[in-house]
Enzyme design. Structure first.
Site, PDB file in Angstrom:
ATOM      1  N   HIS A 411       0.857  -1.068  -0.047  1.00 29.10           N
ATOM      2  CA  HIS A 411      -0.004   0.004   0.023  1.00 29.10           C
ATOM      3  C   HIS A 411       0.934   1.190   0.254  1.00 29.10           C
ATOM      4  O   HIS A 411       2.086   1.162   0.135  1.00 29.10           O
ATOM      5  CB  HIS A 411      -0.933  -0.088   1.103  1.00 29.10           C
ATOM      6  CG  HIS A 411      -0.087   0.186   2.611  1.00 29.10           C
ATOM      7  ND1 HIS A 411       0.438  -1.038   3.146  1.00 29.10           N
ATOM      8  CD2 HIS A 411       0.322   1.189   3.307  1.00 29.10           C
ATOM      9  CE1 HIS A 411       1.031  -0.586   4.083  1.00 29.10           C
ATOM     10  NE2 HIS A 411       1.280   0.699   4.245  1.00 29.10           N
ATOM     11  N   SER A 413       1.772   4.879   1.806  1.00 30.18           N
ATOM     12  CA  SER A 413       1.761   5.528   3.065  1.00 30.18           C
ATOM     13  C   SER A 413       3.294   6.088   3.574  1.00 30.18           C
ATOM     14  O   SER A 413       3.827   6.594   2.456  1.00 30.18           O
ATOM     15  CB  SER A 413       1.448   4.330   4.365  1.00 30.18           C
ATOM     16  OG  SER A 413       1.375   5.016   5.655  1.00 30.18           O
ATOM     17  N   HIS A 553       2.049 -15.868  29.498  1.00 31.73           N
ATOM     18  CA  HIS A 553       1.725 -14.926  28.864  1.00 31.73           C
ATOM     19  C   HIS A 553       3.251 -14.512  28.455  1.00 31.73           C
ATOM     20  O   HIS A 553       4.569 -14.586  28.978  1.00 31.73           O
ATOM     21  CB  HIS A 553       0.919 -14.166  29.251  1.00 31.73           C
ATOM     22  CG  HIS A 553       1.380 -13.204  30.502  1.00 31.73           C
ATOM     23  ND1 HIS A 553       0.960 -14.007  31.672  1.00 31.73           N
ATOM     24  CD2 HIS A 553       2.228 -11.981  30.958  1.00 31.73           C
ATOM     25  CE1 HIS A 553       1.590 -13.174  32.753  1.00 31.73           C
ATOM     26  NE2 HIS A 553       2.007 -12.103  32.174  1.00 31.73           N
ATOM     27  N   SER A 555       6.403 -11.370  27.392  1.00 28.32           N
ATOM     28  CA  SER A 555       7.044  -9.985  27.810  1.00 28.32           C
ATOM     29  C   SER A 555       8.650 -10.260  27.606  1.00 28.32           C
ATOM     30  O   SER A 555       8.971 -10.718  26.776  1.00 28.32           O
ATOM     31  CB  SER A 555       6.347  -9.746  29.032  1.00 28.32           C
ATOM     32  OG  SER A 555       6.875  -8.310  29.420  1.00 28.32           O
TER      33      SER A 555
END
Length: 877
Positions: A411, A413, A553, A555
């Site tokens: 695209h 941009s 999770h 990090s």
């Protein structure tokens, strides 16, 4: 277009078109230039416009322009203006009217009664036709109706005998009226990107024509007489259907013919639209004065003036399209950097934003490779919707210190080249998988079956810290750390089953000999500011070389081996040390002109080489002491002790020069300084101080800055002396005497104006270089000798007389400002050329400042990317 509000300073405001009680009506009557935003309440705008003829009777320039706001893809939004009140025809002195980027479907009738109108800008509206009465404007010299829906032109257009520039590009025109040949004063005619299949023979009667742009049409032939126009210097016929041309046009050096099937036999039945055109891909090389180019279904290869290359394959677009580009300074709002990223290029903007191509477009961005390349990679970063992401990038080497970053642009941009730690990614299926680091053996993440229900994308980055830096920071010879691991993911924040992470033990530590009480597993979850010790919350499984633990999770994770008990604060300092650059600040003054000051922030390893290159033309104090700065950190320079910045600049806020530090860019600015102190009595000994952050309301005074040198979080970084020498007697007339020259504006409405004050500033910078500049401006050597004789012993008089006499001869000529900039560059005065460009860029901002003083319009929004809410930082991928 650059302009300014002239007249007295107005502190009063005007709301809904009514001047406040404090504003002097006589002062409002003197305003000559006015800009209003058309994005506001239509009723408020209509009420304000209705009062203009009574309150601003001397108005010469009126800008009612939309386009200051953008949609989510970055495209400019049209203003709400659909018509104008009839009373505006009472603006008897109006010479310039800009109605661009609005929603006009018909030309307002009041415009046709503005007899003194010289410039009319109607681009980016919805006009399908122009009225016959347009030909009755006797003073019109510039008409721009680009990006509209015009299908035909009125024959009365040929009656505009004073018209010099006509721009009708990006419309739906398929024919031209023969009367267009009556435009006897026409210098430039732009008909690009229409549907023209033929041209009227009357075009050969445009004897004043210098530029004729016809690219991206359907022309099969052109009149042979165009080659005999006496003043024509460029004929752009690119991307048409020309198969045969007269020999005089084929051989003419000013004719541009790329993208035409010349010499080919016309096929009876073409197999496809692309096959009916030329099979060879056209090649375009843009010059510095072009900021757009056409792309047709046959594709093209384009080299921009800034060095960027693009390749549009055949069939990438089904219809002709015009691409626009800008190379922007890397302001923080347009440069999203992760904690360990480094910027390698300026920001390239390609428009229209979000345009969908049927095939990917190739993009090559030139950059200088960083010195430290181990375990790092270079990627092109772009913005899609409201988030930034990295594209798959391949490097192509042009020279040892010049590389191309090549990617496929999905695209249009903003694009920039970034150096980041090596990133590894994979798609985790429900069956589980294994992710390994390619740059750091031993770093692994094991996803068991059932960790996720739906496939999700995960990525890792690994950053290594040298042991000697850590030991110096902690003062502990046996301290060690593992590589720093950053994990990120898409989808839900947690996994359904624990994921196993493997990290190498800190360097020099083995699982058989370590003291487990000294081993710490640290965790950091942005945007928190602290690292947490989670050693007691997880089960650390140790082998001879590795430590394994389970998480649910992702990090940041870091293994530390130290005798310190409180490790979180130490980890924060070590993490910041990984991101810091050691730099020096310099402030040099030009040897010929001490009022020109060069300010620069340099990485420590580049200081010596840079000074060796600069000290032939500049002199000044030694560089400052070493300072530590982050990539992308903002700072500013403040002149103190009687010295101030001499001129308005886009990067100047309240007399402070704003910077953003990028380790691989130059971070250099040249400014002119002045003083209100008496230099006739003695020299002025001032200073320039550098401070961290954006410009505050009040800059610390010298004494306060000195006290801050011992503070841990001091904003002050360095202070360097600046000395303005005592004025010589030959300089006194320039400071004391005023100008007796007639006021003038150099330039035109399209490229911008330089006022008498701007030209005086340019004259004050030239010094002994003025004869070289004069010769490049076309001033004869005989005239130079006459000026030198007439103004003996008065250097400033010589310069002013040369520049203003040349400017008076250029009055009304298009491109005069461009000639001045070119002459300055050819004379090796790039510093003055850049100042002229800054003045032109500042024109719109001066309009807005003037409007705010009168209270007739709100403040315009800032650049795209800085006015909108800041996008989140990219995932550490």
């Amino acid at each position: 277009m650059a302009a300014a509000v002239e007249g007295p300073e107005l502190e009063a405001a005007a709301a809904a078109g009514d001047a406040s009680e404090d504003a002097d009506p006589l002062q409002l009557l003197q305003v000559e230039f006015l800009r209003l935003s058309t994005h506001e309440d239509p009723q408020l705008l209509e009420a304000t416009l209705a009062q203009l003829p009574q309150s601003l009777s001397c108005l010469r320039s009126l800008v009612l322009k939309g386009g200051q706001r953008r949609d989510t893809l970055g495209a400019c939004l049209r203003g709400a203006l659909t018509t104008l009140p009839a009373g505006l025809s009472g603006l008897a002195h109006l010479a310039h009217l800009d109605l661009s980027f609005n929603s006009l479907e018909t030309l307002p009738a009041c415009v046709l009664r503005m007899r003194d109108l010289g410039a009319l800008l109607l681009s980016h509206n919805c006009l399908s036709e122009l009225p016959e009465a347009l030909g009755a404007l006797p003073a019109l010299t510039f008409l721009a109706v680009t990006h509209n829906r015009l299908q035909t032109l009125p024959p009365a257009l040929g009656a505009l005998s004073t018209l010099q520039r006509l721009d009708l590009s990006q419309n739906l025109l398929d024919t031209l009226p023969p009367e267009i040949g009556g435009l006897g004063s026409l210098l430039e005619l732009n008909l690009a990107s229409n549907r023209l299949q033929s041209l009227p023979a009357s075009l050969v009667g445009l004897r004043s024509l210098r530029l004729l742009v016809l690219h991206s049409n359907l022309l099969a032939s052109v009149p042979a007489g165009l080659a005999r126009l006496p003043l024509l210097t460029r004929l752009d016929l690119r991307d048409n259907q020309l198969r045969d041309l007269p020999p005089e046009l084929l051989d003419a050096p000013f004719v541009c013919l790329q993208g035409n099937p010349l010499g080919e036999a016309s096929p009876d039945v073409p197999s496809s639209p692309v096959a009916a055109l030329i099979p060879e891909m056209p090649r375009l090389f843009l010059t510095s004065d072009l900021d757009s180019f056409p792309v047709t279904p046959r594709g093209c290869s384009v080299t921009l003036a800034c060095g960027v290359r693009l390749q549009f394959p055949a069939g990438a677009t089904a219809t002709p399209i015009t691409i626009r580009y800008r190379l922007l300074l890397p302001e923080p709002g347009l440069v999203p950097l992760g904690p360990h990223d480094a910027l390698l290029s300026h920001v390239l903007e390609l428009q229209p934003h979000g345009v969908a191509f049927q095939q990917d477009v190739g993009l090559w961005l030139l950059f200088t490779p960083p010195r430290a390349r181990r375990c790092r990679e270079v990627v092109v970063r772009t913005r899609n919707d409201n988030s930034w992401g990295d594209l798959e990038t391949h490097l192509e080497e042009e020279a040892p210190q010049r590389l191309w970053a090549h990617c496929q642009a999905p695209h249009f941009s903003w694009f920039l080249v970034v150096s980041r730690p090596v990133s590894n990614a994979c798609l985790v299926p429900p069956e589980g998988t294994l992710l390994c680091s390619s740059g750091h053996p031993g770093v692994k993440v094991i996803f068991p079956p059932g960790a996720t229900e739906e496939p999700r994308q995960v990525s890792m980055q690994v950053v290594r810290m040298a042991g000697r830096e850590l030991q110096a920071l902690l003062g502990e010879p046996e301290a060690a750390v593992s590589p720093l691991l950053c994990l990120s993911q898409s989808g839900p924040p947690s996994f359904l089953r624990p994921v196993t992470v493997q990290l190498p033990l800190p360097s020099g530590i083995t699982g058989l000999s370590l003291d487990r009480s000294r081993l710490h597993l640290l965790y950091w979850a942005p945007p928190a500011v602290t690292w947490d010790d989670i050693t007691a919350q997880v089960v650390l499984e140790l082998t001879h070389l590795y430590a394994r633990f389970q998480v649910t999770h992702f990090s940041w994770y870091w293994l530390w081996y130290t005798t310190k008990n409180c490790v979180g604060g130490l980890a924060r300092k070590a993490w910041e040390r990984l991101r810091l650059h050691r730099v020096n600040l310099i402030a040099l003054q030009r040897r010929r002109d001490p009022e020109q000051v060069l300010l620069q922030c340099l990485p420590r390893n580049k200081v010596d080489a840079t000074l060796r290159r600069l000290l032939e033309r500049y002199r000044g104090p030694e560089p400052s002491d070493t300072v530590e700065m982050f990539e992308g950190e903002e700072f500013f320079a403040a002149f103190e002790r009687g010295i101030d910045v001499d001129a308005d600049r886009p990067d100047c806020v309240e007399g402070r020069i704003c910077f953003v530090f990028y380790s691989h860019l130059k971070n250099v600015k040249e400014v002119y300084v002045t003083t209100t102190l008496d230099r006739e009595a003695q020299a002025v000994r001032g200073q320039v101080s550098f401070y961290r952050g954006t410009v505050p309301v009040q800059v610390p005074e010298e004494a306060e800055a000195a006290r801050q040198r011992k503070g841990a979080d001091a904003l002050w970084m360095a202070t360097l002396p600046i000395k303005l020498p005592r004025l010589r007697s030959s300089e006194e007339p320039r400071r004391r005497a005023g100008l007796s020259l007639a006021p003038l504006n150099l330039g035109d409405a399209e490229t911008g104006f330089l006022t008498q004050s701007n030209l005086l500033s340019v004259a004050g910078r030239l010094g002994p270089d003025w004869p070289t500049v004069a010769l490049h401006l076309g001033v004869s050597y005989r005239e130079l000798q006459r000026i030198r004789h007439e103004f003996r012993d008065d250097l400033d008089g010589q310069i002013r007389h040369m520049l203003f006499s040349w400017a008076e001869r250029q009055a009304g000529q298009p491109g005069a400002v461009g000639l001045l900039v070119q002459a300055l560059e050819q004379s090796d005065r790039q510093d003055v050329a850049e100042e002229v460009r800054a003045v032109l860029e500042l024109g719109c901002r001066k309009y807005q400042d003037g409007i705010r003083r009168t209270g007739l319009a709100p403040k315009d929004p800032a650049l795209p990317g800085s006015s909108a809410p800041q996008p989140p930082e990219p995932a550490q991928a």
